[in-house]
Design an enzyme around this catalytic site. Structure first.
Site, short mmCIF file in Angstrom:
data_model
loop_
_atom_site.label_atom_id
_atom_site.label_comp_id
_atom_site.label_asym_id
_atom_site.label_seq_id
_atom_site.Cartn_x
_atom_site.Cartn_y
_atom_site.Cartn_z
N ASP A 209 34.25 43.33 41.69
CA ASP A 209 34.07 42.53 40.49
C ASP A 209 34.14 41.07 40.91
OD1 ASP A 209 33.77 41.88 37.83
OD2 ASP A 209 35.42 43.11 37.13
N HIS B 32 39.76 39.21 33.62
CA HIS B 32 39.17 37.88 33.76
C HIS B 32 40.25 36.80 33.74
CE1 HIS B 32 35.65 40.19 32.31
NE2 HIS B 32 34.97 39.34 33.05
#
Length: 393
Positions: A314, A243
């Site tokens: 993702d 992330h």
């Protein structure tokens, strides 16, 4: 009601949208915050073959803009459809919507939201229902407030009973579908408890993780919910969180084969409809690109593991994919790598810009139109198989 005779199958036959072969397939944004995400951009005019499509066109008859739209799963703001998400559905024909905790207050409110989103999609040509997904893994990754709390994957894996993994997935999927949430970006089949994974993994033994993951895939299938094994080729060993950075995992080819890939192979063999590709650099696979943007990594998933389903990225809003910039470039690179669907939880204009960038790449020939058609066919096959509007039992 069986999956083959679900409500969504009847909807597709009613509008005679498609006549394509049947193959099912596959992939999270785990902890990504979609609070600033919506969906926006510039309007576009529908092509002149709209009426033809409504009367029974195939994917090959869809416009480039409509096909590219089906490849996008975007987040939204608020608990009701707003201007931006409506525009993305009506004018860009998006394939799915990703909901976060801030979109869901209760089962009843979420059901109203998902019904509204599906109605918008079915009113807009070419009338293709949406995948509406969440990250609901159990444990700390549990965004839907009405779904009962479940043990972490690590707890379930520690008990070593695949029947429990199947039961929990079936139960979560059934509860999600009651509110019209038809897709769960789970199970996590990463091996190991590294950064961003922790208790989300079933364990450190790839054989155990494979057994648990395959059982969870069966459970979601029983519930009638689209599942997605993640994060290929394996986020478990990562020392950093994708992330906020781009992890590099220096496993040699033998370790990749024996340790990283077996749980994904087990999920593929269990019939998982989606596999999510992570933002991870595996030098043994591709030293230059994260798996989510790597033709070599997607090729390994297709060729070595035999996966014929939907490859989904993702979240491209993550720094592991975009390096901290907007997602448009990563979106083009992901499609060029072979991804069928792209998750983007960036702000509205960035979502629209990413869509426009992929459309431009297809229209210029940088991305093959045939490749996009093949991707959309895989997406539609999954949508035809599952009950996208509500419970199947």
């Amino acid at each position: 009601m069986s999956h083959e005779e679900t409500q969504i199958s009847r909807i597709f036959r009613a509008v005679a949208l498609l006549s394509i072969l049947a193959i099912v397939v596959a992939g999270c944004s785990g902890n990504t915050a979609g609070k600033n995400a919506g969906n926006a951009g510039k309007p576009h005019e529908k092509t002149s073959n709209t009426a033809k499509k409504a009367k029974g066109a195939t994917v090959q008859d869809m416009s480039v803009r409509d096909m590219v739209g089906q490849m996008f799963v975007v987040s939204m703001a608020g608990t009701k459809p707003d201007y931006y998400i409506e525009k993305m559905i009506r004018e860009r024909n998006i394939g799915g919507v990703l909901l976060f905790a801030n979109n869901m207050e209760s089962e009843g409110q979420t059901k109203k939201l998902t019904d509204s989103l599906q109605k918008l999609s079915m009113k807009a040509e070419p009338k293709i229902p949406l995948l509406i997904g969440v990250d609901q893994e159990g444990g700390e990754v549990s965004h839907a407030p009405w779904v009962a709390a479940e043990p972490t994957a690590a707890t379930i894996g520690g008990r070593g009973d695949p029947k429990e993994a199947r039961f929990v997935a079936d139960k979560m999927g059934t509860e999600l579908l009651r509110a019209g949430v038809n897709t769960d970006f789970a199970p996590d089949v990463d091996t190991g408890f590294g950064a961003a994974i922790g208790t989300r993994s079933f364990g450190e033994d790839p054989k155990l993780v494979g057994e648990m993951g395959a059982a969870a895939v069966d459970g979601f299938k029983e519930a009638g919910v689209v599942s997605s094994a993640k994060h290929f080729p394996n986020h478990g060993p990562a020392a950093t969180d994708s992330h906020i950075s781009l992890p590099v995992i220096n496993h040699d080819a033998a370790t990749v084969k024996s340790y990283d890939l077996p749980p994904f192979k087990a999920a593929v063999d269990a019939g998982v409809p989606m596999v999510m590709v992570g933002h991870l650099v595996y030098p043994a696979i591709d030293p230059d690109k994260p798996a989510s943007l790597s033709p070599k990594a997607v090729g390994m998933l297709r060729d070595d593991l035999g996966f014929k389903g939907v490859v989904i990225t993702d979240d491209l809003a993550m720094k592991g994919a975009n390096g901290g910039g907007p997602p448009a470039k990563a979106a083009v690179e992901a499609v060029k790598a072979g991804a069928d669907m792209l998750i983007i939880s960036s702000p509205p204009q960035e979502q629209a810009d990413a869509y426009d960038a992929v459309v431009a790449a297809v229209e210029s020939g940088e991305i093959s139109k045939k490749q996009v058609q093949a991707s959309v066919e895989r997406v539609i096959k999954v949508k035809k198989k599952y009950s996208l509007h509500g419970p199947s039992r």
